[in-house]
Write an enzyme that holds these catalytic residues in place. Structure first.
Site, PDB file in Angstrom:
ATOM      1  N   LEU A 170     -47.766  27.807   1.574  1.00 22.48           N
ATOM      2  CA  LEU A 170     -46.257  27.361   1.792  1.00 22.48           C
ATOM      3  C   LEU A 170     -46.182  27.653   3.155  1.00 22.48           C
ATOM      4  O   LEU A 170     -44.958  27.649   3.959  1.00 22.48           O
ATOM      5  CB  LEU A 170     -45.277  28.825   1.132  1.00 22.48           C
ATOM      6  N   ALA A 214     -45.112  24.582   5.141  1.00 18.63           N
ATOM      7  CA  ALA A 214     -44.433  23.159   5.475  1.00 18.63           C
ATOM      8  C   ALA A 214     -45.016  22.653   6.745  1.00 18.63           C
ATOM      9  O   ALA A 214     -45.064  23.490   7.798  1.00 18.63           O
ATOM     10  CB  ALA A 214     -42.346  23.790   5.243  1.00 18.63           C
ATOM     11  N   CYS A 246     -60.757  16.696   1.908  1.00 14.77           N
ATOM     12  CA  CYS A 246     -60.561  16.932   0.181  1.00 14.77           C
ATOM     13  C   CYS A 246     -59.928  16.535  -0.667  1.00 14.77           C
ATOM     14  O   CYS A 246     -59.827  16.261  -1.475  1.00 14.77           O
ATOM     15  CB  CYS A 246     -61.455  18.108   0.448  1.00 14.77           C
TER      16      CYS A 246
HETATM   17  C1  UGA Z   1     -59.752  22.600   0.622  1.00  8.01           C
HETATM   18  C2  UGA Z   1     -59.481  24.132   0.005  1.00  8.01           C
HETATM   19  O1  UGA Z   1     -59.213  25.042   0.899  1.00  8.01           O
HETATM   20  C3  UGA Z   1     -60.897  24.742  -0.283  1.00  8.01           C
HETATM   21  O2  UGA Z   1     -60.881  25.630  -1.824  1.00  8.01           O
HETATM   22  C4  UGA Z   1     -61.535  23.729  -0.861  1.00  8.01           C
HETATM   23  O3  UGA Z   1     -63.410  23.783  -1.164  1.00  8.01           O
HETATM   24  C5  UGA Z   1     -62.479  22.461   0.143  1.00  8.01           C
HETATM   25  O4  UGA Z   1     -60.730  21.702   0.188  1.00  8.01           O
HETATM   26  C6  UGA Z   1     -62.985  21.562  -0.958  1.00  8.01           C
HETATM   27  O5  UGA Z   1     -62.930  20.584  -1.700  1.00  8.01           O
HETATM   28  O6  UGA Z   1     -64.574  21.297  -0.339  1.00  8.01           O
HETATM   29  P1  UGA Z   1     -60.019  22.119   3.157  1.00  8.01           P
HETATM   30  O7  UGA Z   1     -60.260  20.932   3.190  1.00  8.01           O
HETATM   31  O8  UGA Z   1     -60.943  23.160   4.503  1.00  8.01           O
HETATM   32  O9  UGA Z   1     -60.291  23.518   2.349  1.00  8.01           O
HETATM   33  O10 UGA Z   1     -58.270  22.760   3.694  1.00  8.01           O
HETATM   34  P2  UGA Z   1     -57.483  23.555   3.590  1.00  8.01           P
HETATM   35  O11 UGA Z   1     -57.360  25.126   4.838  1.00  8.01           O
HETATM   36  O12 UGA Z   1     -57.402  23.903   2.343  1.00  8.01           O
HETATM   37  O13 UGA Z   1     -56.016  22.895   4.322  1.00  8.01           O
HETATM   38  C7  UGA Z   1     -56.056  21.407   4.270  1.00  8.01           C
HETATM   39  C8  UGA Z   1     -54.757  20.919   4.236  1.00  8.01           C
HETATM   40  O14 UGA Z   1     -53.821  21.762   4.142  1.00  8.01           O
HETATM   41  C9  UGA Z   1     -54.977  20.678   5.852  1.00  8.01           C
HETATM   42  O15 UGA Z   1     -54.553  19.470   7.016  1.00  8.01           O
HETATM   43  C10 UGA Z   1     -53.427  22.326   6.590  1.00  8.01           C
HETATM   44  O16 UGA Z   1     -53.019  21.940   7.604  1.00  8.01           O
HETATM   45  C11 UGA Z   1     -53.173  21.619   5.433  1.00  8.01           C
HETATM   46  N1  UGA Z   1     -52.066  22.866   5.099  1.00  8.01           N
HETATM   47  C12 UGA Z   1     -53.153  24.174   4.864  1.00  8.01           C
HETATM   48  C13 UGA Z   1     -50.816  22.580   4.945  1.00  8.01           C
HETATM   49  O17 UGA Z   1     -50.099  21.702   5.397  1.00  8.01           O
HETATM   50  N2  UGA Z   1     -50.040  24.199   4.562  1.00  8.01           N
HETATM   51  C14 UGA Z   1     -50.320  25.422   4.427  1.00  8.01           C
HETATM   52  O18 UGA Z   1     -49.733  26.027   3.787  1.00  8.01           O
HETATM   53  C15 UGA Z   1     -51.966  25.456   4.358  1.00  8.01           C
END
Ligand code: UGA
Length: 436
Positions: free
Chosen positions: A252, A254, A262
């Site tokens: 959550l 923002a 991914c």
């Molecule tokens: C994501 C999934 O979390 C993994 O479970 C999955 O295995 C992976 O994709 C995949 O398909 O291989 P990842 O891409 O490494 O993992 O990154 P995340 O930590 O999920 O973050 C993704 C994006 O969301 C980032 O740009 C991050 O900054 C953003 N984010 C994350 C937000 O803007 N707000 C949040 O609260 C959390």
């Protein structure tokens, strides 16, 4: 157990090294000779905490090798498919050419009883199609999706929160599941849930998980838009929502939204596959999730423009961060870099800094200015934008220190990661995303 891992990118290289570290005999296969040479020398071709240590350990134990020849996969009992499934050029579907090429390469080396365990994120129905393709070899296809997060990849691989294995409901499928149970014996014994499903469900679990995470992020970003319009504070809202254990505070956050290799392409591929199945409307909301996410970048740019009184041309803007998230050098679909590129497009003199992703960013966007040193990026800046919440910016950058370097004390917090009161107290004009 003897195993091969085909495709040694962010997923495969970590999987190979992690499997060797728990005692398996692993050969990693990749078509990129340079990557193979680096991995064999114990050097990680990308930034991932703990990976170098595991590669060195694997090399010293003799249990981990890498090769660019598919023939070296012969003799392995399990072949993990870990190749990329990017977005197809000019469309939203997943490009399966690397998956099919891996199967083409593997086919002549398969023996009856071999298990092919798919880890790549694929559209539902792919595993069944691959099973048909390899049927004559006597090999069995199971699907074992990967849920690792970049930056936490080693941790997530060694201590996953669940293991999912999809298989056909026949004797060969059961054997395949048994082999994977043995591969992950240590985690299973430690109590990790081991869920056995059919092939389609296993493929869907992965797509659905990423769709859910993306939706959660876009939900709070939609609330940020409402907060902006109504004078509320989305960070406080998220804290209050997060105390409801049915909702939870994680994902959550923002800000400028999600990026990476991914979530963005996976939600598009998921929707594209649903449309092929005649069920596009069931996930029509994913188009909205995507649109909300992309609007966040525009919003960050607007905040900068407004803070500079509409005059961006020729103004110097420090962009802190380039990676799509901290603890990664991955710039694929990085929202922060997109913001930097858009500001440059408006004529700003943009200087980007990042502790890990600078070389990748400079290669992809040579039109931007770059500074390795954070202070050099800040010097004489008319405005500062935080786009990746690295500790170097979120925790270690003091408003007083930064204030002594910049020309204008304007900060746009694209990740809502700063203490707004502290920055304001030091004389900064602070703008969060959906924050008062
Ligand atoms: C994501 C999934 O979390 C993994 O479970 C999955 O295995 C992976 O994709 C995949 O398909 O291989 P990842 O891409 O490494 O993992 O990154 P995340 O930590 O999920 O973050 C993704 C994006 O969301 C980032 O740009 C991050 O900054 C953003 N984010 C994350 C937000 O803007 N707000 C949040 O609260 C959390």
């Amino acid at each position: 157990m003897r195993m091969s891992v085909i495709g040694c990118g962010y997923l495969g290289a970590v999987h190979a090294a992690a499997m060797a570290s728990i005692g398996h005999d692993v050969i990693g296969i990749d078509v990129d000779e340079r990557k193979v040479a680096a991995l064999n020398a114990g050097s990680a071709p990308f930034f991932e905490p703990q990976l170098t240590e595991l590669l060195t350990e694997g090399r010293e134990s003799g249990r981990l090798r890498f090769s660019d020849r598919m023939a070296d996969a012969a003799g392995a009992q399990v072949h993990f498919l870990a190749v990329g499934t990017p977005q197809i050029p000019g469309g939203h579907a997943a490009d399966l050419r690397y998956v099919d090429a891996a199967i083409d390469g593997l086919l002549p080396h398969l023996r009856p009883g071999d298990v092919i365990a798919g880890k790549s994120t694929v559209p539902v129905g792919t595993a069944a199609r691959l099973a048909t393709r390899v049927a004559d070899s006597g090999a069995t296809v199971v699907w074992n999706p990967e849920f690792l997060r970049e930056g936490w990849a080693v941790h997530d691989t060694l201590t996953p929160d669940r293991l999912v294995v999809g298989a056909e409901p026949d004797a060969a499928g059961e054997r395949g599941v048994a082999v994977l149970r043995e591969v992950y014996a240590a985690a299973v014994e430690a109590g990790t849930p081991f869920l056995v499903t059919d092939l389609a469900t296993a493929e869907l679990v992965k797509g659905a998980a990423n769709a859910f995470l993306a939706t959660k992020i876009s939900f709070i970003n939609a609330m940020a838009e409402i907060a902006d319009a109504s004078g509320a504070d989305v960070a406080l809202l998220a804290d209050a929502l997060g105390h409801d254990s049915r909702i939870g505070r994680r994902y959550l956050g923002a800000g400028i939204g999600f990026g990476g290799g991914c979530l963005p392409k996976d939600i598009r591929a998921f929707a594209a596959r649903a449309e092929e199945l005649g069920r596009g409307e069931a996930v029509g909301f994913l188009h909205e999730v995507d649109a909300i996410n992309l609007r966040r970048r525009e919003r960050a740019v607007q905040l900068v423009v407004d803070a500079l009184g509409g005059l961006v041309f020729g103004r110097r803007i420090a962009v802190l961060g380039a990676a799509f998230k901290p603890f990664s050098d991955d710039i694929r679909d990085s929202p922060g870099l997109d913001v930097a590129v858009r500001l440059r497009g408006l004529g700003a003199d943009v200087v980007v800094t990042d502790p890990a992703a600078l070389d990748n960013a400079a290669a992809a966007h040579p039109q931007l200015g770059y500074a390795r040193d954070r202070n050099d990026a800040l010097r004489e800046a008319d405005a500062v934008v935080i786009v990746t919440e690295w500790d170097e910016y979120r925790r270690d950058l003091s408003p007083a220190h930064a204030g002594g370097l910049v020309r204008g004390r304007i900060i746009i917090d694209g990740r809502n990661c700063l203490d707004a009161a502290a920055w304001r107290a030091a004389g900064w004009q602070y703008h969060g995303m959906g924050r008062r």
